[in-house]
Enzyme design. Structure first.
Site, PDB file in Angstrom:
ATOM      1  N   LYS A 196     -29.446 -27.011  13.385  1.00 20.86           N
ATOM      2  CA  LYS A 196     -30.697 -26.842  13.943  1.00 20.86           C
ATOM      3  C   LYS A 196     -32.009 -27.282  12.670  1.00 20.86           C
ATOM      4  O   LYS A 196     -31.846 -27.306  11.362  1.00 20.86           O
ATOM      5  CB  LYS A 196     -31.037 -25.551  13.618  1.00 20.86           C
ATOM      6  CG  LYS A 196     -32.381 -24.991  15.179  1.00 20.86           C
ATOM      7  CD  LYS A 196     -32.979 -23.476  13.683  1.00 20.86           C
ATOM      8  CE  LYS A 196     -33.702 -23.540  12.724  1.00 20.86           C
ATOM      9  NZ  LYS A 196     -35.161 -24.604  12.918  1.00 20.86           N
ATOM     10  N   GLY A 248     -33.809 -25.021   2.348  1.00 17.72           N
ATOM     11  CA  GLY A 248     -35.091 -24.639   2.488  1.00 17.72           C
ATOM     12  C   GLY A 248     -36.086 -24.233   1.344  1.00 17.72           C
ATOM     13  O   GLY A 248     -35.429 -24.170   0.479  1.00 17.72           O
ATOM     14  N   THR A 250     -36.873 -20.816  -0.762  1.00 15.83           N
ATOM     15  CA  THR A 250     -35.912 -19.640  -1.175  1.00 15.83           C
ATOM     16  C   THR A 250     -35.580 -18.584  -1.067  1.00 15.83           C
ATOM     17  O   THR A 250     -34.646 -17.957  -1.466  1.00 15.83           O
ATOM     18  CB  THR A 250     -36.115 -19.891  -3.313  1.00 15.83           C
ATOM     19  OG1 THR A 250     -35.913 -20.612  -3.817  1.00 15.83           O
ATOM     20  CG2 THR A 250     -35.029 -18.269  -3.697  1.00 15.83           C
ATOM     21  N   GLY A 253     -33.444 -18.743   2.082  1.00 15.72           N
ATOM     22  CA  GLY A 253     -32.063 -18.878   1.087  1.00 15.72           C
ATOM     23  C   GLY A 253     -31.241 -17.537   1.322  1.00 15.72           C
ATOM     24  O   GLY A 253     -30.516 -16.801   1.495  1.00 15.72           O
ATOM     25  N   GLU A 270     -29.625 -24.859  -0.735  1.00 14.80           N
ATOM     26  CA  GLU A 270     -30.443 -26.083  -1.570  1.00 14.80           C
ATOM     27  C   GLU A 270     -32.021 -25.555  -1.298  1.00 14.80           C
ATOM     28  O   GLU A 270     -32.788 -25.819  -0.210  1.00 14.80           O
ATOM     29  CB  GLU A 270     -30.536 -27.689  -1.264  1.00 14.80           C
ATOM     30  CG  GLU A 270     -31.080 -28.533  -2.049  1.00 14.80           C
ATOM     31  CD  GLU A 270     -32.358 -29.161  -2.438  1.00 14.80           C
ATOM     32  OE1 GLU A 270     -33.025 -28.394  -2.739  1.00 14.80           O
ATOM     33  OE2 GLU A 270     -32.199 -29.766  -1.301  1.00 14.80           O
ATOM     34  N   CYS A 304     -39.045 -31.023  -2.506  1.00 14.16           N
ATOM     35  CA  CYS A 304     -38.522 -29.832  -3.264  1.00 14.16           C
ATOM     36  C   CYS A 304     -38.339 -30.281  -4.738  1.00 14.16           C
ATOM     37  O   CYS A 304     -38.053 -29.137  -5.095  1.00 14.16           O
ATOM     38  CB  CYS A 304     -36.971 -29.157  -3.131  1.00 14.16           C
ATOM     39  SG  CYS A 304     -35.640 -31.083  -2.102  1.00 14.16           S
ATOM     40  N   GLU A 401     -43.697 -21.818  -6.047  1.00 16.65           N
ATOM     41  CA  GLU A 401     -43.136 -23.469  -5.718  1.00 16.65           C
ATOM     42  C   GLU A 401     -44.702 -23.743  -4.666  1.00 16.65           C
ATOM     43  O   GLU A 401     -44.426 -23.199  -3.756  1.00 16.65           O
ATOM     44  CB  GLU A 401     -42.157 -23.542  -5.042  1.00 16.65           C
ATOM     45  CG  GLU A 401     -41.969 -25.040  -4.675  1.00 16.65           C
ATOM     46  CD  GLU A 401     -41.173 -24.731  -3.781  1.00 16.65           C
ATOM     47  OE1 GLU A 401     -40.446 -24.432  -2.987  1.00 16.65           O
ATOM     48  OE2 GLU A 401     -40.083 -26.395  -3.528  1.00 16.65           O
TER      49      GLU A 401
HETATM   50  P1  NAI Z   1     -37.978 -22.048   5.368  1.00 22.19           P
HETATM   51  O1  NAI Z   1     -36.533 -22.114   4.793  1.00 22.19           O
HETATM   52  O2  NAI Z   1     -38.837 -20.889   6.611  1.00 22.19           O
HETATM   53  O3  NAI Z   1     -37.360 -22.779   6.386  1.00 22.19           O
HETATM   54  C1  NAI Z   1     -36.629 -23.943   6.523  1.00 22.19           C
HETATM   55  C2  NAI Z   1     -35.526 -23.838   7.457  1.00 22.19           C
HETATM   56  O4  NAI Z   1     -34.687 -22.427   7.755  1.00 22.19           O
HETATM   57  C3  NAI Z   1     -36.714 -23.953   8.903  1.00 22.19           C
HETATM   58  O5  NAI Z   1     -35.576 -25.093   9.962  1.00 22.19           O
HETATM   59  C4  NAI Z   1     -36.638 -22.432   9.263  1.00 22.19           C
HETATM   60  O6  NAI Z   1     -36.213 -22.277  11.089  1.00 22.19           O
HETATM   61  C5  NAI Z   1     -35.661 -21.951   9.022  1.00 22.19           C
HETATM   62  N1  NAI Z   1     -35.349 -20.239   8.865  1.00 22.19           N
HETATM   63  C6  NAI Z   1     -36.487 -19.876   8.867  1.00 22.19           C
HETATM   64  N2  NAI Z   1     -35.698 -18.521   8.878  1.00 22.19           N
HETATM   65  C7  NAI Z   1     -34.815 -18.672   8.670  1.00 22.19           C
HETATM   66  C8  NAI Z   1     -33.959 -17.476   9.141  1.00 22.19           C
HETATM   67  N3  NAI Z   1     -34.109 -16.243   8.598  1.00 22.19           N
HETATM   68  N4  NAI Z   1     -32.938 -17.223   8.975  1.00 22.19           N
HETATM   69  C9  NAI Z   1     -32.381 -18.872   9.333  1.00 22.19           C
HETATM   70  N5  NAI Z   1     -32.950 -19.550   9.437  1.00 22.19           N
HETATM   71  C10 NAI Z   1     -34.014 -19.175   9.402  1.00 22.19           C
HETATM   72  O7  NAI Z   1     -39.335 -23.076   5.567  1.00 22.19           O
HETATM   73  P2  NAI Z   1     -40.942 -23.140   6.405  1.00 22.19           P
HETATM   74  O8  NAI Z   1     -41.694 -21.305   6.092  1.00 22.19           O
HETATM   75  O9  NAI Z   1     -40.828 -23.807   6.970  1.00 22.19           O
HETATM   76  O10 NAI Z   1     -41.474 -23.278   4.818  1.00 22.19           O
HETATM   77  C11 NAI Z   1     -41.932 -21.721   3.747  1.00 22.19           C
HETATM   78  C12 NAI Z   1     -42.058 -22.597   2.548  1.00 22.19           C
HETATM   79  O11 NAI Z   1     -40.762 -22.912   1.875  1.00 22.19           O
HETATM   80  C13 NAI Z   1     -43.010 -23.847   1.613  1.00 22.19           C
HETATM   81  O12 NAI Z   1     -44.013 -22.857   2.057  1.00 22.19           O
HETATM   82  C14 NAI Z   1     -42.567 -24.235   0.803  1.00 22.19           C
HETATM   83  O13 NAI Z   1     -42.672 -23.470  -0.279  1.00 22.19           O
HETATM   84  C15 NAI Z   1     -40.884 -23.817   1.262  1.00 22.19           C
HETATM   85  N6  NAI Z   1     -40.039 -24.744   1.434  1.00 22.19           N
HETATM   86  C16 NAI Z   1     -39.136 -25.241   0.172  1.00 22.19           C
HETATM   87  C17 NAI Z   1     -38.189 -26.143   0.678  1.00 22.19           C
HETATM   88  C18 NAI Z   1     -37.416 -27.375  -0.333  1.00 22.19           C
HETATM   89  O14 NAI Z   1     -36.960 -28.077   0.275  1.00 22.19           O
HETATM   90  N7  NAI Z   1     -37.379 -26.441  -0.854  1.00 22.19           N
HETATM   91  C19 NAI Z   1     -38.756 -26.664   2.696  1.00 22.19           C
HETATM   92  C20 NAI Z   1     -39.063 -26.095   3.434  1.00 22.19           C
HETATM   93  C21 NAI Z   1     -39.926 -24.987   2.630  1.00 22.19           C
END
Ligand code: NAI
Ligand code: MG
Length: 829
Positions: A196, A248, A250, A253, A270, A304, A401
């Protein structure tokens, strides 16, 4: 003015003209697919069963590009079923054939690289220079590299098999690259996948699905379902998924850890970071400035592992910050399709607001903010490069972050201070260290708790090197040999439907420890009974004299000393017939806390040489062997097994200590063959403080099998012995005491296994936890370990033959006892 000077002057004053990359091909692709993209399931294109779509937007101009499908639970189920149906044939496909498919994917990506780069830039807002020169080449590289692993798996990892159906969830910051990091190793190892993409950036994943179709991968091997967090959540909870791989935040996660806890699914995470960028006074400051640009303004800082905390040695900080401000003044923010643009658009308004809020908070908390004099374009979601100085280490902007183009800077005086500051967050994803002094740089690299350390460079990635975090940045690695393990399991383990088997095992267990009230009553009864002898019987009289046995109640073993349990209670230990055999201390929360503290205090063990650890493990074996008869006797009386069987367990325990004595100085790292001119050093580091929940099976051997690899690799441990047969472990204190094991390296707390396991799992100073012998224990440990995102290794009570060396010892244990750190050290000018 000399001519060289005048040319320099011209360069100074010259403005960049626009150098736009043509969007025509990408627009044609979008036009051909308009108005909406479908789901890719079993190599077929399907509309989402709920009929729901949402727009994907170009962040550089806020214009919608195309509609993306919102997959429902029904669609997720269809995708998982397609992947399950494809798994038997795909996992049995010869490695060479899988290699050909992966090679074909790599070739196709190269052939369509510009289309993919432009689509990515339009959907994500990152500069075309990055998608063209970094993202897409690395995507192709990842498939090439893993074509090689598919080819070599049978000969290099003959005892490993694919895990099964893998659910993969990725973020929006490197859409296609994260897809490659997930899909390439999974397919190489013979898994099938349901992936996804993030809701902001699904377009290139669909373009990739077309490539899958073109290459002719068998239906169901790769399924792409689009949608938001709801779709991700459904995938995580689907009962027929064997493993979840997530990249994505933390925060999400943590939600996923909780949702998957107790399901028997494997998990790799990660997560976020707040990576330090450490500059010593002898560093080449001009290189440092370019490094900072790549560290925090690459991909608008939405990385990240972004070097978001600049830690500069006090003496050079003012000069460095001056140079940095001058460089920032020259950075160009704007249309990401312009080849001369350095910084593109922020992914979405929600992210832009988050950045603005955090920046405001930084100002409110008293830090000094600086931004270049020019203004950003206003037709998209842009944010200027931002520098904070006078930041206190505890400030929000120094800890959280930000995920945007915002750098916070702090200063330090000594290397020790630099290390302390660098490690002063809950994260541990990456770090950069800048110094011309190789001793200093490598010493600091060793001391920083992070999965990747870049020496005099930053944000360098390659498929041959693992990438992943320490601490709250998650666990598991992506890339290289170390990343491949995430997608394999030992061949002897049976696959799939782990839960059903485990429950059967659990119900066969006779260990019916009473819960709640019943247990309280038993404790109370014990307290009242004289000599601590319980209602279940009395200690047998001395065999020779016939006199009453001497009371010998083992205590707990904490910090190298026998310690009375805080509760003041003891619990009876019964033999195989239910007769009273002895007692052990009833450990509680306080005892666990003390044990964790002792284990922390013994962290110097990590720095002991492998040779020293080996000697101590051999010494343990030697001292155990002098008491072989007594230990065998104990095993037989606790478990009711035959003397010969107990003797076999005893012998195997001695041999196991030898095994890990042998490994202590042989579990080498690697030098990865990355394109870097220099070396990429993969080292195995201990994880830290490990909680070990020991199985009931083989009370001595099970205990030794967990403790020995953990300490051989430099960890310190808190072991919870088998609740039913704890006396082999308590007898072991005296072996520890006579074998030069430093105080605090091994701590033993007896008592209610699951209660203690929960306390350990909830303790933020425990870095990882292993739970063996019980499905319920596994569930408890996984659910309770979300606080600090500790690594867990659980067996769900699956039978494991501890006597068999392929199951009871070896590399699987060593991998679980270590984390890989990759240190990149360029050489030459
Ligand atoms: P997110 O962690 O919400 O999204 C990552 C993925 O997880 C997306 O595909 C999303 O649809 C999915 N997702 C969201 N909720 C989920 C759930 N309950 N169960 C399973 N999958 C789920 O990241 P988002 O909302 O796009 O960004 C929020 C914050 O996260 C950003 O402001 C940033 O600080 C951080 N972030 C960190 C990343 C990294 O690689 N360290 C990457 C993306 C965001
Ligand atoms: Mg978009």
């Amino acid at each position: 003015m000399t001519s060289a000077q005048s040319i320099a002057k011209i360069f100074e004053t010259m403005n960049y003209g626009p150098a736009p990359e043509s969007p025509a091909t990408a627009q044609a692709w979008l036009y051909a697919h308009a108005p909406r993209l479908s789901l890719f399931i079993g190599n077929e294109w399907r509309d989402p069963s709920g009929g729901e779509y949402f727009p994907s937007v170009n962040p550089a101009n806020a214009q919608p590009l195309i509609e993306v499908a919102q997959a429902t639970a029904e669609d997720v189920d269809a995708a998982v079923r397609a992947a399950r149906a494809a798994f038997p044939a795909w996992s049995a496909t010869p490695g060479h054939v899988r290699a050909r498919y992966l090679y074909a994917l790599a070739r196709q990506i190269q052939k369509h690289s510009r289309l993919l780069a432009v689509l990515e830039t339009m959907d994500n807002g990152k500069p075309i220079r990055e998608t063209r020169d970094i993202d897409i080449p690395l995507v192709a590289r990842h498939f090439y590299h893993h074509a090689g692993w598919a080819q070599l798996m049978a000969s290099e990892m003959p005892d490993m098999r694919a895990v099964g159906v893998v659910g993969q969830i990725i973020p929006w910051n490197f859409p296609l690259l994260m897809l490659a990091w997930k899909i390439a190793p999974a397919l190489a190892a013979g898994n099938t996948v349901v992936l996804k993409p993030a809701e902001f950036t699904s377009i290139t994943a669909i373009a990739f699905a077309e490539i899958v179709q073109r290459v002719g991968l068998p239906p169901g091997v790769v399924n792409i379902i689009t949608g938001d967090g709801r779709t991700g959540d459904t995938l995580v909870r689907h009962p027929d998924v064997d493993k979840i791989a997530f990249t994505g935040s933390t925060e999400v996660g943590r939600i996923i850890r909780r949702a998957a806890a107790g399901s028997g699914k494997r998990l790799s995470l990660e997560l976020g970071g707040k990576s330090p960028f450490v500059v010593f006074d002898d560093a080449d400051l001009d290189s440092v400035v370019e490094g900072v640009v790549d560290a925090i303004w690459f991909n608008q800082g939405q990385v990240c592992c972004a070097g978001s905390r600049l830690l500069a040695q006090e003496t050079v900080a003012p000069a460095l910050l001056d140079k940095l401000r001058a460089r920032m003044e020259k950075l160009r923010v704007g249309d990401p399709l312009d080849k001369a643009v350095d910084i593109g658009a922020i992914i979405a308004p929600v992210q832009l607001e988050k950045i603005q809020q955090l920046v405001q908070q930084g100002v409110d908390e008293g830090a000094r903010m600086w931004q270049p004099s020019w203004a950003c374009p206003t037709d998209g979601y842009f944010f200027p490069p931002t520098l904070f100085t006078e930041v206190s280490p505890a400030a929000t902007i120094a800890q959280v972050e930000i995920f945007g183009p915002v750098l916070v800077s702090m200063t330090f005086r000594t290397p020790a201070e630099a290390v302390a500051l660098a490690n002063n967050t809950a994260y541990g994803l990456a770090a950069s260290v800048w110094s011309e002094n190789v001793n200093l740089a490598l010493d600091v690299a060793r001391k920083i708790k992070a999965g990747t350390i870049w020496v005099n460079c930053t944000n360098v990635f390659d498929a041959a090197s693992g990438f992943g975090g320490y601490r709250e940045s998650g666990y598991g690695r992506e890339g290289g040999r170390e990343g491949l393990w995430e997608y394999m399991r030992p061949a002897w383990e049976h696959s799939g439907a782990a839960e059903a088997d485990a429950q059967a095992v659990e119900s066969r267990r006779t260990n019916g420890t009473g819960k709640g009230k019943k247990k309280k009553a038993a404790e109370a009864a014990l307290e009242l009974a004289p000599n601590g002898h319980g209602a279940n019987g009395h200690a047998a009289p001395d065999a020779i004299t016939g006199w009453p046995a001497l009371d010998r109640t083992p205590k707990l073993f904490i910090g190298g000393k026998q310690a009375r349990p805080d509760s003041g209670y003891s619990r009876p230990v019964l033999d195989a017939h239910g007769d009273y055999l002895g007692e052990v201390g009833e450990g509680n929360r306080k005892d666990i806390r003390n044990a964790v503290e002792a284990a922390h205090a013994a962290s110097g063990w990590a720095d002991a040489t492998g040779h020293l650890r080996a000697q101590i493990l051999y010494y343990l074996a030697e001292n155990l062997s002098t008491r072989a008869e007594e230990f065998s006797q104990r095993i037989a009386s606790m478990t009711g097994c035959a003397q010969a069987e107990a003797a076999r367990e005893m012998e195997a325990s001695i041999e196991r200590l030898f095994t890990y004595g042998a490994w202590a100085d042989k579990y080498d790292g690697a030098i990865h063959a990355t394109p870097l001119r220099g070396v990429t050093l993969a080292t195995h580091e201990p994880i830290g403080v490990l909680g070990l929940i020991c199985p009931d099976e083989r009370p001595l051997l099970g205990f030794v099998s967990l403790v020995a690899p953990a300490i051989a690799m430099g960890n310190t441990v808190i072991a919870i012995p088998s609740e039913r047969h704890p006396l082999s472990a308590t007898d072991f204190y005296s072996v520890l005491e006579t074998s030069d094991v430093p105080a605090g390296v091994v701590n033993i707390v007896t008592g209610p296994c699951r209660t203690l396991a929960k306390v350990l799992a909830e303790h933020d100073d425990v870095d990882a936890i292993w739970s063996f012998g019980s499905a319920e224990g596994a569930r408890i440990v996984e659910a309770a370990s979300t606080g600090n995102m500790k690594r867990t290794w659980t067996d769900y009570g699956h039978p494991r033959d501890w006597l068999d060396a392929t199951q009871g010892e070896g590399r699987e244990f060593l991998r679980e006892a270590t984390q890989v750190k990759n240190t990149w050290v360029p050489t030459g000018e």
